[in-house]
Write a protein that holds these residues in place. Structure first.
Motif, PDB file in Angstrom:
ATOM      1  N   MET A   1       0.859  -1.177   0.000  1.00  0.00           N
ATOM      2  CA  MET A   1       0.000   0.000   0.000  1.00  0.00           C
ATOM      3  C   MET A   1       0.904   1.238   0.000  1.00  0.00           C
ATOM      4  O   MET A   1       1.853   1.335   0.762  1.00  0.00           O
ATOM      5  N   ALA A   2       0.580   2.186  -0.832  1.00  0.00           N
ATOM      6  CA  ALA A   2       1.368   3.412  -0.936  1.00  0.00           C
ATOM      7  C   ALA A   2       1.198   4.262   0.317  1.00  0.00           C
ATOM      8  O   ALA A   2       0.180   4.196   1.001  1.00  0.00           O
ATOM      9  N   ALA A   3       2.209   5.073   0.597  1.00  0.00           N
ATOM     10  CA  ALA A   3       2.179   5.918   1.795  1.00  0.00           C
ATOM     11  C   ALA A   3       0.988   6.869   1.777  1.00  0.00           C
ATOM     12  O   ALA A   3       0.340   7.084   2.799  1.00  0.00           O
ATOM     13  N   GLY A   4       0.681   7.448   0.622  1.00  0.00           N
ATOM     14  CA  GLY A   4      -0.452   8.370   0.516  1.00  0.00           C
ATOM     15  C   GLY A   4      -1.779   7.687   0.808  1.00  0.00           C
ATOM     16  O   GLY A   4      -2.650   8.252   1.468  1.00  0.00           O
ATOM     17  N   GLU A   5      -1.917   6.463   0.324  1.00  0.00           N
ATOM     18  CA  GLU A   5      -3.147   5.710   0.580  1.00  0.00           C
ATOM     19  C   GLU A   5      -3.267   5.381   2.063  1.00  0.00           C
ATOM     20  O   GLU A   5      -4.338   5.494   2.663  1.00  0.00           O
ATOM     21  N   ARG A   6      -2.158   4.981   2.673  1.00  0.00           N
ATOM     22  CA  ARG A   6      -2.156   4.657   4.109  1.00  0.00           C
ATOM     23  C   ARG A   6      -2.512   5.898   4.929  1.00  0.00           C
ATOM     24  O   ARG A   6      -3.298   5.832   5.864  1.00  0.00           O
ATOM     25  N   GLU A   7      -1.934   7.037   4.565  1.00  0.00           N
ATOM     26  CA  GLU A   7      -2.248   8.280   5.271  1.00  0.00           C
ATOM     27  C   GLU A   7      -3.720   8.637   5.114  1.00  0.00           C
ATOM     28  O   GLU A   7      -4.355   9.094   6.060  1.00  0.00           O
TER      29      GLU A   7
END
Length: 117
Positions: A1-7
């Motif tokens: 999962m990409a950092a932006g999606e996780r955030e």
């Protein structure tokens, strides 16, 4: 999962947006108003007023509904249910069980059930 999606997911979870949207959808389906947008705006205004303690939070079920649900869970009439039964009731209602503070040896009374749900 990409950092932006996780955030993004963390943000939604932190602000309890999925629960809010679920409740709004449940209210909408329960009442089926002729003007759904206006209904949702009014519901959000009631949520805002309820959070400021200026009005009543918009609930789908009232105390009588919750008492009936509790009686279905307390089949032998002990006056309490287990935390496991409580968790399953919350899941059935589409409510979060993440923040529950009850130990497995505690009993949930009708009063606690109505207040917490």
């Amino acid at each position: 999962m990409a950092a932006g999606e996780r955030e993004g997911r963390d943000y939604l979870r932190r602000h309890r947006i999925p629960e809010l949207l679920h409740r709004l959808a449940a209210l909408l389906l329960y009442h089926r108003p002729e003007r759904p947008r206006e209904f949702l705006i009014q519901a959000l205004e009631r949520v805002k007023a309820g959070k400021r303690a200026e009005g009543e939070y918009p609930y789908l079920m009232d105390r009588a509904n919750l008492a009936a649900m509790f009686q279905l869970l307390d089949v032998v009439g002990q006056g309490h249910i287990t935390p496991a039964q409580y968790r399953e009731a919350l899941k059935t209602l589409g409510l979060s069980t993440e923040d529950l503070q009850f130990g497995d040896d505690e009993n949930i009374t009708l009063e606690v059930f109505q207040e917490e749900v």
